[in-house]
Scaffold this motif. Structure first.
Motif, PDB file in Angstrom:
ATOM      1  N   VAL A 224     -67.778  -4.372  43.900  1.00 33.91           N
ATOM      2  CA  VAL A 224     -66.529  -3.431  43.523  1.00 33.91           C
ATOM      3  C   VAL A 224     -66.947  -2.145  43.403  1.00 33.91           C
ATOM      4  O   VAL A 224     -67.774  -1.808  43.071  1.00 33.91           O
ATOM      5  CB  VAL A 224     -66.000  -3.943  42.084  1.00 33.91           C
ATOM      6  CG1 VAL A 224     -64.871  -2.874  41.758  1.00 33.91           C
ATOM      7  CG2 VAL A 224     -65.613  -5.136  42.061  1.00 33.91           C
ATOM      8  N   ALA A 225     -66.058  -1.084  43.872  1.00 36.42           N
ATOM      9  CA  ALA A 225     -66.345   0.189  43.723  1.00 36.42           C
ATOM     10  C   ALA A 225     -66.204   0.806  42.408  1.00 36.42           C
ATOM     11  O   ALA A 225     -65.204   0.768  41.859  1.00 36.42           O
ATOM     12  CB  ALA A 225     -65.495   0.976  44.567  1.00 36.42           C
ATOM     13  N   ALA A 226     -67.452   1.515  42.088  1.00 35.70           N
ATOM     14  CA  ALA A 226     -67.373   1.895  40.419  1.00 35.70           C
ATOM     15  C   ALA A 226     -66.478   3.175  40.554  1.00 35.70           C
ATOM     16  O   ALA A 226     -66.158   4.008  41.532  1.00 35.70           O
ATOM     17  CB  ALA A 226     -68.929   2.676  40.317  1.00 35.70           C
ATOM     18  N   PRO A 227     -65.804   3.425  39.494  1.00 37.29           N
ATOM     19  CA  PRO A 227     -64.869   4.289  39.237  1.00 37.29           C
ATOM     20  C   PRO A 227     -65.091   5.829  39.344  1.00 37.29           C
ATOM     21  O   PRO A 227     -64.251   6.443  39.729  1.00 37.29           O
ATOM     22  CB  PRO A 227     -64.234   4.076  37.833  1.00 37.29           C
ATOM     23  CG  PRO A 227     -65.405   3.384  37.085  1.00 37.29           C
ATOM     24  CD  PRO A 227     -66.204   2.698  37.962  1.00 37.29           C
ATOM     25  N   ILE A 228     -66.547   6.322  38.976  1.00 38.59           N
ATOM     26  CA  ILE A 228     -66.915   7.744  39.267  1.00 38.59           C
ATOM     27  C   ILE A 228     -67.593   7.896  40.481  1.00 38.59           C
ATOM     28  O   ILE A 228     -67.272   8.696  41.124  1.00 38.59           O
ATOM     29  CB  ILE A 228     -67.498   7.989  37.960  1.00 38.59           C
ATOM     30  CG1 ILE A 228     -66.697   7.837  36.535  1.00 38.59           C
ATOM     31  CG2 ILE A 228     -68.236   9.334  37.934  1.00 38.59           C
ATOM     32  CD1 ILE A 228     -67.484   8.113  35.426  1.00 38.59           C
ATOM     33  N   SER A 229     -68.865   7.096  40.515  1.00 33.04           N
ATOM     34  CA  SER A 229     -69.455   7.292  41.442  1.00 33.04           C
ATOM     35  C   SER A 229     -69.027   6.884  43.061  1.00 33.04           C
ATOM     36  O   SER A 229     -69.387   7.226  44.247  1.00 33.04           O
ATOM     37  CB  SER A 229     -71.002   6.778  41.547  1.00 33.04           C
ATOM     38  OG  SER A 229     -70.890   5.260  41.447  1.00 33.04           O
ATOM     39  N   GLY A 230     -68.262   5.680  42.975  1.00 33.25           N
ATOM     40  CA  GLY A 230     -67.684   4.935  44.124  1.00 33.25           C
ATOM     41  C   GLY A 230     -68.869   3.955  44.545  1.00 33.25           C
ATOM     42  O   GLY A 230     -68.782   3.170  45.704  1.00 33.25           O
ATOM     43  N   ASP A 231     -69.983   3.832  44.238  1.00 32.91           N
ATOM     44  CA  ASP A 231     -71.022   3.151  44.421  1.00 32.91           C
ATOM     45  C   ASP A 231     -70.499   1.584  44.180  1.00 32.91           C
ATOM     46  O   ASP A 231     -69.602   1.138  43.420  1.00 32.91           O
ATOM     47  CB  ASP A 231     -72.194   3.082  43.617  1.00 32.91           C
ATOM     48  CG  ASP A 231     -73.071   4.515  43.835  1.00 32.91           C
ATOM     49  OD1 ASP A 231     -72.478   5.093  44.842  1.00 32.91           O
ATOM     50  OD2 ASP A 231     -74.026   4.828  42.908  1.00 32.91           O
ATOM     51  N   THR A 232     -71.102   0.570  45.372  1.00 34.62           N
ATOM     52  CA  THR A 232     -70.799  -0.793  45.128  1.00 34.62           C
ATOM     53  C   THR A 232     -71.425  -1.381  44.048  1.00 34.62           C
ATOM     54  O   THR A 232     -72.718  -1.601  44.480  1.00 34.62           O
ATOM     55  CB  THR A 232     -70.944  -1.290  46.609  1.00 34.62           C
ATOM     56  OG1 THR A 232     -70.136  -0.914  47.504  1.00 34.62           O
ATOM     57  CG2 THR A 232     -70.669  -2.897  46.568  1.00 34.62           C
ATOM     58  N   LEU A 233     -70.847  -2.032  43.037  1.00 35.45           N
ATOM     59  CA  LEU A 233     -71.800  -2.499  41.880  1.00 35.45           C
ATOM     60  C   LEU A 233     -70.771  -3.915  41.509  1.00 35.45           C
ATOM     61  O   LEU A 233     -69.716  -4.190  42.199  1.00 35.45           O
ATOM     62  CB  LEU A 233     -71.413  -1.740  40.652  1.00 35.45           C
ATOM     63  CG  LEU A 233     -72.274  -0.162  41.014  1.00 35.45           C
ATOM     64  CD1 LEU A 233     -72.129   0.801  39.850  1.00 35.45           C
ATOM     65  CD2 LEU A 233     -73.915  -0.498  41.101  1.00 35.45           C
ATOM     66  N   THR A 234     -71.309  -4.352  40.616  1.00 35.81           N
ATOM     67  CA  THR A 234     -70.586  -5.711  40.045  1.00 35.81           C
ATOM     68  C   THR A 234     -69.957  -5.401  38.656  1.00 35.81           C
ATOM     69  O   THR A 234     -70.384  -4.606  37.959  1.00 35.81           O
ATOM     70  CB  THR A 234     -71.638  -6.834  39.607  1.00 35.81           C
ATOM     71  OG1 THR A 234     -72.250  -7.423  40.967  1.00 35.81           O
ATOM     72  CG2 THR A 234     -71.093  -8.045  39.244  1.00 35.81           C
TER      73      THR A 234
END
Length: 232
Positions: free
Chosen positions: A144-154
């Motif tokens: 899922v795209a993290a809300p601040i960084s946009g990184d792909t995380l769980t």
């Protein structure tokens, strides 16, 4: 060592939390996995808690920390806590005043204001442990795209029920990496009228317990951070 430490308050300078339960549904394509924390203490909640040093914390006898909130470069709150984790004796120094109480299942009315502050502040400090200490519905979603960084995380949704505690019905979406360390989260107040995303950063290890010392909004106007941390 199982503790019952419930919710936290969301106000201008204090954002809050809660121990509760909520029904959530799995999404399409099986990207979400729902797990009840009370039934699966050895599941993802336990994995995250242990990655964040839960076993080491259980050996600790005392923790001190100062909780600070800054908004638009103005310090709005600063509270110093000393917590004996064995006796649950807790003291708060705020300004020139120090007050104390012992945390039990039944908090006297005249101590509830200090207890609500402690719950708020300790949730920010040690939220990963709440995945074991409190009961909540956990729903995991991969990539899922993290809300601040946009990184792909769980993403792990931590949903509490609507009964009991200081702020019933709250939800927390935590975003973590392969190391099971939280990178960002979103707090959602019950009713959906308040929501805030902040980072989890500036990790430092204290007696093998990693603690994120800084939490910031995307534009940096809100900063919640910890100083004077010690673990004995």
């Amino acid at each position: 060592m199982k503790k019952t430490i419930l919710p936290f308050l969301f106000a201008l300078s204090i954002i809050a939390c809660k121990n509760t339960e909520n029904d959530t549904s799995s999404s399409e394509m099986n990207t979400e996995t729902e797990v009840n924390a009370s039934e699966e203490k050895d599941g993802i909640g336990n994995t995250i808690a242990m990655a964040n040093g839960l076993d080491k914390f259980e050996e600790a006898e005392e923790i001190e920390f100062t909780f600070n909130v800054k908004i638009q470069d103005s310090l709005r709150s600063s509270r110093h806590w000393k917590w004996n984790t064995k006796s649950n004796e807790i003291s708060l120094t705020e300004g020139d005043e120090t007050t104390s109480y012992t945390k039990t299942d039944s908090i006297p009315e005249d101590k509830k204001s200090i207890d609500s502050k402690f719950i708020n502040d300790s949730y920010w400090l040690l939220f990963p442990y709440q995945l074991v200490w409190s009961d909540a519905n956990l729903t995991e979603e991969k990539e899922v795209a993290a809300p601040i960084s946009g990184d792909t995380l769980t993403k792990l949704e931590v949903a509490y029920n609507s009964a009991g505690g200081y702020t019933p019905g709250d939800t927390y979406d935590i975003y973590y990496g392969k190391d099971h360390m939280i990178k960002e989260w979103v707090y959602k107040a019950s009713g959906g009228d308040r929501e805030m995303a902040t980072t989890w950063e500036d990790y430092e290890t204290f007696k093998n317990i990693p603690i994120a010392k800084m939490h910031k909004s995307e534009d940096g106007s809100f900063q919640l951070y910890f100083t004077d941390i010690s673990v004995k």
